[in-house]
Design an enzyme around this catalytic site. Structure first.
Site, PDB file in Angstrom:
ATOM      1  N   ARG A  34     -66.345 -42.315  45.530  1.00  0.00           N
ATOM      2  CA  ARG A  34     -67.677 -42.693  46.388  1.00  0.00           C
ATOM      3  C   ARG A  34     -67.712 -44.089  46.497  1.00  0.00           C
ATOM      4  O   ARG A  34     -67.643 -44.544  47.612  1.00  0.00           O
ATOM      5  CB  ARG A  34     -68.776 -41.732  46.154  1.00  0.00           C
ATOM      6  N   LYS A 184     -71.567 -18.636  42.265  1.00  0.00           N
ATOM      7  CA  LYS A 184     -72.568 -18.119  43.339  1.00  0.00           C
ATOM      8  C   LYS A 184     -72.398 -17.627  44.661  1.00  0.00           C
ATOM      9  O   LYS A 184     -71.540 -18.557  45.000  1.00  0.00           O
ATOM     10  CB  LYS A 184     -73.411 -18.511  43.016  1.00  0.00           C
ATOM     11  N   GLY A 326     -68.372 -31.360  44.084  1.00  0.00           N
ATOM     12  CA  GLY A 326     -68.562 -31.286  42.834  1.00  0.00           C
ATOM     13  C   GLY A 326     -67.122 -31.204  41.761  1.00  0.00           C
ATOM     14  O   GLY A 326     -66.531 -31.980  41.629  1.00  0.00           O
ATOM     15  N   GLY A 348     -72.919 -30.815  49.312  1.00  0.00           N
ATOM     16  CA  GLY A 348     -74.032 -30.109  49.854  1.00  0.00           C
ATOM     17  C   GLY A 348     -73.643 -30.680  51.531  1.00  0.00           C
ATOM     18  O   GLY A 348     -73.708 -29.035  52.370  1.00  0.00           O
TER      19      GLY A 348
END
Ligand code: ADP
Ligand code: 3PG
Ligand code: MG
Length: 368
Positions: A34, A184, A326, A348
């Site tokens: 980043r 999930k 990530g 996200g």
């Protein structure tokens, strides 16, 4: 999109919001992606502006203890070794604020987009550039609030990330294959719902596959699955049966290779097997667009075969490949360090964009 190219920043005071929220352990930066991806915009501004004010958050701040553990000092020191600061005068005119979320200790002012705080930030500059792509799904004072007070534009990183994501949503080059894994289904239902309409094949691996397998009626032993998402999975399977590619074999907790139809009560599926990899390979070989989000197994704990093999397959095909998430980015960097994939700096943020949501941190021309 309103980008930095649309505004004259020469000799202006420019506030730039970056996402320098990087993983840090024992006072060491574990992944500087980043930071490096912020340099294009930052150097462009440094070369032109009269004053540069850098803002970023780090971690989440709820207590004084969090404050102590989430100072941007280390990032600031590292960043200063990377930027173009030959100009001695500029040294006085380049300022970095401490973690914007320190203001969260006062009524969550940063995270709740308190406009007084945003106004305070904005008072330091003439123009605002938001290049914090990883934070674009958040509506905070330092990335969105400021735009109420001074002319605001996005930087090169946000522009690049949105262009990449748009290639997955609008007229993708075909065949277009999406690979979803991770733990999930619940984290990713909205993305699945939106993207399955657009892709040619959806490969479902990782722990997520077991909810789908159970929905199909397979015995999945003691593998992780989400009871509340069986109906969702069943609906998707019914509606898009010919698009979905599931797993055929897997490694259990003892690393025994088992075909899905032979799973026993105590088996826990921790990784995908070689027949599944062959199946994935046949789908991916001729693909032209690929999105990869979510590892194929518990790769952090030696169940890495599937994720590693998949990374190698992707590394050998000639397609536009976007990697997001990530854990997925960590895996890709670990197994194919010299890849030429497009790696998203937003977890996200990318997923919300792929859900079809508008990101508050992306600035568009006002519609008239
Ligand atoms: P990302 O961060 O890339 O979006 P996720 O957070 O959705 O990915 O999922 C990553 C996690 O899923 C990893 O920690 C990985 O160990 C876990 N995982 C993948 N497959 C399995 C599995 N079969 N059993 C348990 N955990 C799994
Ligand atoms: C991220 O790491 O996803 C971004 O920096 C946003 O951080 P947050 O999830 O704490 O808002
Ligand atoms: Mg994750």
């Amino acid at each position: 999109m309103k980008t930095i190219n649309n505004v004259d920043i020469n000799n202006k005071r420019v506030i730039v919001r970056l996402d320098l929220n990087v993983p840090i352990k024992n006072n060491k930066i574990l992944d500087d992606t980043r930071i490096k991806k912020s340099l294009k915009t930052l150097n462009y501004i440094i070369e032109r502006a009269s004053k540069v004010i850098i803002l970023s958050h780090l971690g989440r701040i709820k207590t004084d203890e969090d404050k102590k553990n989430n100072s941007l000092k280390l990032v600031c020191d590292y960043l200063s070794t990377l930027i173009n600061t030959n100009d001695e005068v500029l040294d006085d005119d380049l300022i970095m604020f401490e973690n914007t979320r320190y203001f969260d200790l006062d009524n969550k002012k940063e995270s709740n987009n308190d406009l007084e705080l945003a106004k305070y930030f904005s008072s330091f500059g003439d123009i605002f550039i938001n290049d914090a792509f990883g934070t674009c799904h958040r509506c905070n004072a330092s990335n969105v609030g400021i735009s109420n007070f001074i002319p605001s534009y996005n930087g090169f990183l946000v522009e690049e990330e949105i262009e990449n994501l748009d290639r997955l949503l609008n007229n993708p080059e075909r065949p277009y294959v999406v690979i979803m894994g991770g733990k999930k289904v619940s984290d990713k239902i909205k993305v699945i719902e939106n993207i399955i309409k657009k892709c040619d094949k959806l490969i479902i691996g990782g722990a997520m596959a077991y909810t789908f397998l159970k929905a199909k009626g397979y015995e999945i032993g003691s593998s992780f699955y989400e009871e509340e998402y069986l109906d969702f999975s069943k609906n998707i399977l019914d509606k898009y049966n010919n698009k979905i590619v599931l797993i055929k074999d897997n490694y259990n907790q003892n690393k025994e290779l088992i075909r899905i139809e032979d799973m026993k009560k105590d088996d826990i599926g921790y990784d995908i097997g070689p027949d599944t990899i062959e199946l994935y390979k046949s789908e991916l070989e001729n693909s032209k667009t690929v999105f990869f989000n979510g590892p194929m197994g518990l790769f952090e704990e030696e169940y890495e075969y599937g994720t590693k093999e998949l990374c190698n397959i992707l590394n050998n095909i000639n397609a536009f490949i976007l990697v997001g998430g990530g854990d997925t980015v960590n895996a890709v960097n670990k197994y194919v360090p010299n890849n030429s994939f497009n790696i998203s700096t937003g977890g996200g943020a990318s997923l919300e964009y792929l859900e079809g949501k508008k990101l508050p941190g992306v600035f568009y021309e006002e519609e008239v």
